[in-house]
Design a protein around this motif. Structure first.
Motif: not given
Length: 105
Positions: A6-8, A20-31, A33-35
């Motif tokens: 999560a920290s990474l 920036k185009y990769f941020w969408v994938t990274l944010l989706i990968d956070c889900i 960890f967020l839940t």
């Protein structure tokens, strides 16, 4: 293990090292960890992730594929971020001995 992952993810987004185009994938990968049952992002980290999502949602230069991915997952991301923020603020408030100080932007 999960907290390091999560920290990474947070570091890759917030440092703006990832394109920036990769941020969408990274944010989706956070889900996941967020839940998770355990709070893995602090309130500050969650605010920073929210800022990245907001910046993405305003970006009209995203490639079509990333725009469609963002559109598909944006509401789920916002909900996960909001729930995590509430949990993180509660945990941080419970763990502090004095008045809770929260950084608000």
């Amino acid at each position: 293990e999960f907290s390091q992952a999560a920290s990474l993810l947070h570091s890759l987004l917030w440092s703006k090292l990832a394109p920036k185009y990769f941020w969408v994938t990274l944010l989706i990968d956070c889900i996941p960890f967020l839940t998770a049952d355990q709070v893995l992002f602090s309130s500050t980290q969650t605010y920073e992730l929210m800022e990245c999502l907001q910046e993405l949602s305003r970006d009209e230069t995203l490639p079509t594929k990333q725009s469609l991915m963002l559109e598909e997952h944006e509401m789920r991301l916002r909900l996960a971020l909001a729930k995590n923020l509430g949990s993180a603020l509660t945990r941080e408030g419970d763990s502090s001995s004095g008045p809770c100080q929260v950084e608000v932007w």
